[in-house]
Design an enzyme around this catalytic site. Structure first.
Site, PDB file in Angstrom:
ATOM      1  N   GLN A   1      54.307  25.073  28.463  1.00 20.03           N
ATOM      2  CA  GLN A   1      54.045  24.593  27.097  1.00 20.03           C
ATOM      3  C   GLN A   1      55.129  25.024  26.113  1.00 20.03           C
ATOM      4  O   GLN A   1      55.039  24.693  24.929  1.00 20.03           O
ATOM      5  CB  GLN A   1      52.683  25.111  26.619  1.00 20.03           C
ATOM      6  CG  GLN A   1      51.513  24.673  27.466  1.00 20.03           C
ATOM      7  CD  GLN A   1      51.252  23.180  27.364  1.00 20.03           C
ATOM      8  OE1 GLN A   1      51.627  22.540  26.376  1.00 20.03           O
ATOM      9  NE2 GLN A   1      50.613  22.630  28.378  1.00 20.03           N
TER      10      GLN A   1
ATOM     11  N   ASP B   1      55.255  31.648  32.426  1.00 20.39           N
ATOM     12  CA  ASP B   1      54.790  30.265  32.564  1.00 20.39           C
ATOM     13  C   ASP B   1      55.225  29.540  31.291  1.00 20.39           C
ATOM     14  O   ASP B   1      54.624  29.707  30.234  1.00 20.39           O
ATOM     15  CB  ASP B   1      53.266  30.265  32.735  1.00 20.39           C
ATOM     16  CG  ASP B   1      52.654  28.873  32.558  1.00 20.39           C
ATOM     17  OD1 ASP B   1      53.409  27.907  32.340  1.00 20.39           O
ATOM     18  OD2 ASP B   1      51.417  28.767  32.627  1.00 20.39           O
TER      19      ASP B   1
ATOM     20  N   LYS C   1      56.004  17.276  31.191  1.00 20.30           N
ATOM     21  CA  LYS C   1      55.694  17.670  29.809  1.00 20.30           C
ATOM     22  C   LYS C   1      56.950  17.603  28.934  1.00 20.30           C
ATOM     23  O   LYS C   1      56.906  17.888  27.750  1.00 20.30           O
ATOM     24  CB  LYS C   1      55.085  19.069  29.777  1.00 20.30           C
ATOM     25  CG  LYS C   1      53.710  19.151  30.469  1.00 20.30           C
ATOM     26  CD  LYS C   1      53.060  20.490  30.225  1.00 20.30           C
ATOM     27  CE  LYS C   1      52.024  20.867  31.269  1.00 20.30           C
ATOM     28  NZ  LYS C   1      50.803  20.064  31.234  1.00 20.30           N
TER      29      LYS C   1
ATOM     30  N   CYS D   1      41.643  24.050  31.386  1.00 21.28           N
ATOM     31  CA  CYS D   1      42.052  24.943  32.490  1.00 21.28           C
ATOM     32  C   CYS D   1      42.324  26.347  31.974  1.00 21.28           C
ATOM     33  O   CYS D   1      43.240  27.033  32.447  1.00 21.28           O
ATOM     34  CB  CYS D   1      43.265  24.404  33.237  1.00 21.28           C
ATOM     35  SG  CYS D   1      42.930  22.859  34.069  1.00 21.28           S
TER      36      CYS D   1
ATOM     37  N   HIS E   1      46.761  30.021  31.726  1.00 21.74           N
ATOM     38  CA  HIS E   1      46.227  28.810  32.349  1.00 21.74           C
ATOM     39  C   HIS E   1      45.728  29.212  33.734  1.00 21.74           C
ATOM     40  O   HIS E   1      46.243  30.151  34.329  1.00 21.74           O
ATOM     41  CB  HIS E   1      47.389  27.810  32.461  1.00 21.74           C
ATOM     42  CG  HIS E   1      47.019  26.440  32.937  1.00 21.74           C
ATOM     43  ND1 HIS E   1      46.795  26.155  34.262  1.00 21.74           N
ATOM     44  CD2 HIS E   1      46.867  25.267  32.266  1.00 21.74           C
ATOM     45  CE1 HIS E   1      46.523  24.862  34.381  1.00 21.74           C
ATOM     46  NE2 HIS E   1      46.557  24.305  33.184  1.00 21.74           N
TER      47      HIS E   1
END
Lengths: 419, 159
Positions: free
Chosen positions: A216, A213, A239, A377, A136
């Site tokens: 997600q 990261d 999220k 993104c 991202h």
């Protein structure tokens, strides 16, 4: 992944009581353009269940004050609840200690913290930072800023036509100049689950720290940072059915202690004179100023909610949704699914022949269907697949099989409009 | 919202069969417009003679709204004076941002099919990009963007 194994054994949607779960989410009762909302933009942000909303209300109505300061009743209770939220996050990802959890404003803020706190202190001219094509922008731009400042070099791991990382190429990138790895756990644009355990293990052979990261990944599978042995892990509350404005950075205590502070201000100090400031211990060293107290406590409530349902159960159910959606959408002529990795979360990025994603998004919205359209993104991913943008349907555990059917019908409507 | 009224047959037709599609060579004026939010890119060339748009063409990659807007724009401004074109640009921007009172006299004619865009704030820039780029071409600005600061007036109230 554990979750994937479980999901492949199960093929019966009824084992997961989705209607009971949906009753917890007031927003799912909403009508959009006179049609029931079909919310398929969960990778951008998830919705909030009533217990989390109630927790925020209870905090604001009975517990709010600033933390770590006053000796009065409210300040004590707010401090305790904030610290409790940190402990919930610690348990959620199985961190060794609660001081390894830093509250930030979100994943982007967490990555920037590592860039400033670790990168600016330890990365020097000629050093190499490994990133991947799947990152991202939030795990690209901070490192580019650092590279520019320090004269460091960014090396990029390529992907194949399925949207999977080329692991041989990743391993080939390592040399004595490699000093850092930034790695997305799950691609937000494609849903690819990366083999991070193996990649972390390889980086550690070169004593290179790895930042994951997890924005997600954390909402969709069980995360165990000790088992993964990652050095940093970042994700956002919003999220995970929590509020916006808060996220965490997990970091190994020894690394966090060696790092320099990112932001200066109140709470991050032990003592201040105009000659010298002595920094507070972790996690406080990295939490300058009044933190998002309410949001952090709401984050804790969201973790409780998800833990009660069970991340393994969520992963298994979502995988059934993914398999079903992949099968249904693949049958529609003109639909091209971008990202067909063997290991995926419930994300389907797609294009329709001759129809621009923004037109798709607008017409689906007419039927109450919320998808994301654009570059997500992740422009390097779009460039790799030679598309300017895609439409992305991303599922959560409160989505139903019928949401997939509605999407399929919506796509056919779009195609009819442009026939 | 009136999405149905936005994707009307006239817009779909111009999307399917864009008029004046291509590039003029030679061209007296040329600009490339870019919408970084969605990646849309538009190339406009025109031949200005005696301060009138003698010929105009566009090409690029964009959504249906942008392409239809560009196609219809070229048919409308062809033959018009520079001043008349600037008036249309201004009126179209006002239409797309919901600031134009269509009950008052205006020059947009059937371009009012785009009036529904005002209810879709994320799509306003798609419709405006061709007009924005035409304005840039007429004023010898080679590259423009929907996010250009000196042109924010064109896009205010829609982001």
């Amino acid at each position: 992944m554990n979750s994937v194994t479980i999901s492949r054994q199960a093929d019966d949607f009824s084992v997961f009581d989705v209607d009971r779960i949906r009753a917890d989410f007031p927003i799912l009762q909403l009508k959009v353009n006179g049609r029931p909302l079909i919310y398929l933009d969960n990778a951008a942000s998830s919705q909030m269940p009533q217990p989390v909303i109630d927790r925020l209300v209870r905090y604001q109505t009975t517990q709010h004050a600033n933390i770590n300061r006053a000796v009065h009743y409210l300040s004590e209770i707010a401090t305790t609840e904030y610290d409790n939220a940190r402990c919930k996050l610690q348990q959620f990802i199985n961190a060794r200690e609660d001081r390894e959890i830093i509250f930030t404003s979100g994943t982007t803020d967490s990555i920037n913290l590592v860039m400033h706190g670790y990168g600016r202190k330890f990365i020097k001219a000629g050093d190499e930072i490994i990133l991947t094509t799947l990152e991202h922008h939030s795990n690209i731009v901070p490192w580019q800023m650092l590279a520019q400042e320090k004269g460091a070099i960014i090396r990029v791991v390529p992907i194949n036509d399925q949207g999977e990382l080329d692991i041989d190429e990743y391993e080939n990138l390592f040399n004595e100049r490699t000093k850092f790895v930034g790695l997305i756990h799950v691609s937000n644009a494609l849903g690819t689950i990366n083999p991070i355990r193996r990649m972390i293990e390889y980086a550690h052979r070169y004593s290179v720290p790895v930042l994951i990261d997890g924005a997600q990944a954390a909402p969709h599978m069980t995360i165990d940072v000790q088992s993964l042995d990652c050095d940093f892990y970042a994700f956002s509350a919003h999220k995970l059915c929590g509020p916006t404005g808060v996220g965490i950075l997990y970091g190994k205590a020894t690394l966090l202690e060696a790092m320099q502070p990112f932001k200066g201000g109140g709470d991050m100090i032990a003592s201040v004179t105009f000659e010298e400031t002595i920094y507070n211990t972790i996690p406080h060293k990295f939490e300058a100023g009044t933190p998002p107290i309410a949001a952090a406590i709401g984050f804790g409530a969201a973790i409780d909610y998800l833990t009660t349902i069970g991340l393994d159960q969520i992963a298994a159910y979502e995988h059934m949704l993914l398999d079903y959606a992949t099968a249904i959408l693949s049958e529609i002529p003109g639909v091209k699914i971008i990202g067909t990795a063997a290991e995926k979360t419930a994300v389907i990025s797609f294009t329709l022949d001759g129809i621009h994603p923004h037109d798709i998004g607008t017409i689906l919205n007419q039927d109450g269907i919320a998808v994301r359209t654009g570059h997500h993104c992740a422009q390097p991913v779009m460039q790799r697949f030679k598309v300017p943008a895609t439409s992305r349907a991303s599922f959560a555990f409160y989505n139903k099989k019928t949401d997939v059917d509605a999407l399929a019908t919506g796509i056919k409507t779009v195609q009819k409009v442009f026939l | 919202m009136h999405t149905n009224s936005l994707y009307q047959e006239v817009i779909l037709d111009h999307n399917r069969k864009p008029r004046n599609y291509g590039q003029l060579d030679p061209a007296s004026h040329h600009a490339i417009g870019h919408n970084p939010l969605c990646g849309d890119r538009l190339d406009i060339t025109l031949q200005l003679e005696n301060d009138h748009i003698h010929n105009i063409a566009f090409q690029g990659e964009s959504c249906a709204i942008c392409k239809a807007s560009a196609s219809m724009m070229t048919t409308v401004v062809k033959g018009k004076s520079r001043n008349d074109a600037e008036t249309l640009i201004q009126e179209f921007r006002e239409l797309a941002t919901g600031k134009l009172d269509t009950n008052q006299p205006h020059h947009l004619g059937r371009l009012t099919v785009f009036s529904g865009i005002r209810d879709l704030p994320t799509r306003v820039k798609c419709a405006i990009l061709p007009w924005h780029t035409l304005h840039a071409a007429l004023n010898a600005i080679a590259n423009t963007s929907t996010e250009t600061h000196d042109e924010t007036q064109a896009l205010s109230g829609n982001s």
